[in-house]
Design a protein around this motif. Structure first.
Motif, mmCIF file in Angstrom:
data_model
loop_
_atom_site.group_PDB
_atom_site.id
_atom_site.type_symbol
_atom_site.label_atom_id
_atom_site.label_comp_id
_atom_site.label_asym_id
_atom_site.label_seq_id
_atom_site.Cartn_x
_atom_site.Cartn_y
_atom_site.Cartn_z
ATOM 1 N N PRO A 75 -3.652 5.636 8.419
ATOM 2 C CA PRO A 75 -2.179 5.053 9.006
ATOM 3 C C PRO A 75 -1.621 4.086 8.135
ATOM 4 O O PRO A 75 -2.183 3.262 7.567
ATOM 5 N N LEU A 76 -0.408 4.397 7.971
ATOM 6 C CA LEU A 76 0.564 3.086 7.566
ATOM 7 C C LEU A 76 0.547 1.757 8.603
ATOM 8 O O LEU A 76 0.278 1.908 9.417
ATOM 9 N N PRO A 77 0.840 0.790 7.747
ATOM 10 C CA PRO A 77 1.068 -0.603 8.613
ATOM 11 C C PRO A 77 2.134 -0.453 9.691
ATOM 12 O O PRO A 77 2.964 0.227 9.535
ATOM 13 N N GLU A 78 2.058 -1.078 10.858
ATOM 14 C CA GLU A 78 3.054 -0.905 11.842
ATOM 15 C C GLU A 78 4.157 -1.149 11.316
ATOM 16 O O GLU A 78 5.251 -0.736 11.937
ATOM 17 N N ASP A 79 4.482 -2.396 10.685
ATOM 18 C CA ASP A 79 5.759 -2.720 10.305
ATOM 19 C C ASP A 79 6.288 -2.051 8.694
ATOM 20 O O ASP A 79 7.140 -2.490 8.385
ATOM 21 N N PHE A 80 5.463 -0.962 8.293
ATOM 22 C CA PHE A 80 6.001 -0.376 7.167
ATOM 23 C C PHE A 80 7.532 -0.168 7.117
ATOM 24 O O PHE A 80 7.931 -0.322 6.148
ATOM 25 N N LEU A 81 8.033 0.586 8.107
ATOM 26 C CA LEU A 81 9.581 1.000 8.082
ATOM 27 C C LEU A 81 10.520 -0.072 8.496
ATOM 28 O O LEU A 81 11.685 -0.007 8.241
ATOM 29 N N LEU A 82 9.808 -1.224 8.852
ATOM 30 C CA LEU A 82 10.531 -2.389 9.139
ATOM 31 C C LEU A 82 10.751 -3.760 7.753
ATOM 32 O O LEU A 82 11.789 -4.337 8.110
ATOM 33 N N ARG A 83 10.108 -3.399 6.940
ATOM 34 C CA ARG A 83 10.034 -4.389 5.851
ATOM 35 C C ARG A 83 11.251 -4.084 5.035
ATOM 36 O O ARG A 83 11.587 -2.737 4.660
ATOM 37 N N PRO A 84 11.857 -5.090 4.653
ATOM 38 C CA PRO A 84 12.964 -4.891 3.621
ATOM 39 C C PRO A 84 12.433 -4.268 2.401
ATOM 40 O O PRO A 84 11.576 -4.589 1.731
ATOM 41 N N LEU A 85 13.501 -3.559 1.698
ATOM 42 C CA LEU A 85 13.221 -2.963 0.282
ATOM 43 C C LEU A 85 13.139 -4.095 -0.542
ATOM 44 O O LEU A 85 13.778 -5.156 -0.701
ATOM 45 N N PRO A 86 12.360 -4.147 -1.485
ATOM 46 C CA PRO A 86 12.226 -5.178 -2.618
ATOM 47 C C PRO A 86 13.519 -4.907 -3.416
ATOM 48 O O PRO A 86 14.249 -4.113 -3.818
ATOM 49 N N ASP A 87 13.815 -6.387 -4.054
ATOM 50 C CA ASP A 87 15.025 -6.243 -4.864
ATOM 51 C C ASP A 87 14.842 -5.586 -6.237
ATOM 52 O O ASP A 87 13.781 -5.666 -6.710
ATOM 53 N N ALA A 88 15.906 -4.808 -6.553
ATOM 54 C CA ALA A 88 15.442 -4.094 -7.768
ATOM 55 C C ALA A 88 15.917 -4.941 -9.005
ATOM 56 O O ALA A 88 16.545 -5.908 -9.043
#
Length: 88
Positions: A75-88
């Motif tokens: 399973p993925l961490p619970e906050d996987f979809l809530l984390r902001p994307l890293p700066d490119a």
């Protein structure tokens, strides 16, 4: 681009093949609706997978087709979809 009925194409296929060979695209129709395209032949292009496999074998690299990492279904961490994307 030229449209030709299937009936006309059947009686004049050699001429249509010559025109396609010269680079023309011909749309074959049945009752006014397109059903097929007669197009110039092109050599296949892209990646030559057989040559790639031969190179890997010659280099002594062994591939394992169908390998799936053991943690694939974890399973993925619970906050996987809530984390902001890293700066490119």
């Amino acid at each position: 681009m030229t449209s030709v009925s299937l009936e006309e194409a059947a009686s004049d296929f050699t001429d249509l093949a010559r025109r396609a060979e010269a680079g023309e695209t011909i749309v074959l129709t049945r009752e006014g609706r397109p059903v097929a395209d007669l197009v110039p032949h092109r050599k296949p292009s892209g990646i030559d997978l057989e040559a790639g496999e031969a190179y890997l074998r010659a280099a002594g690299i062994v591939r394992r087709p169908g390998f799936i990492a053991p943690n694939f279904d974890d399973p993925l961490p619970e906050d996987f979809l809530l984390r902001p994307l890293p700066d490119a």
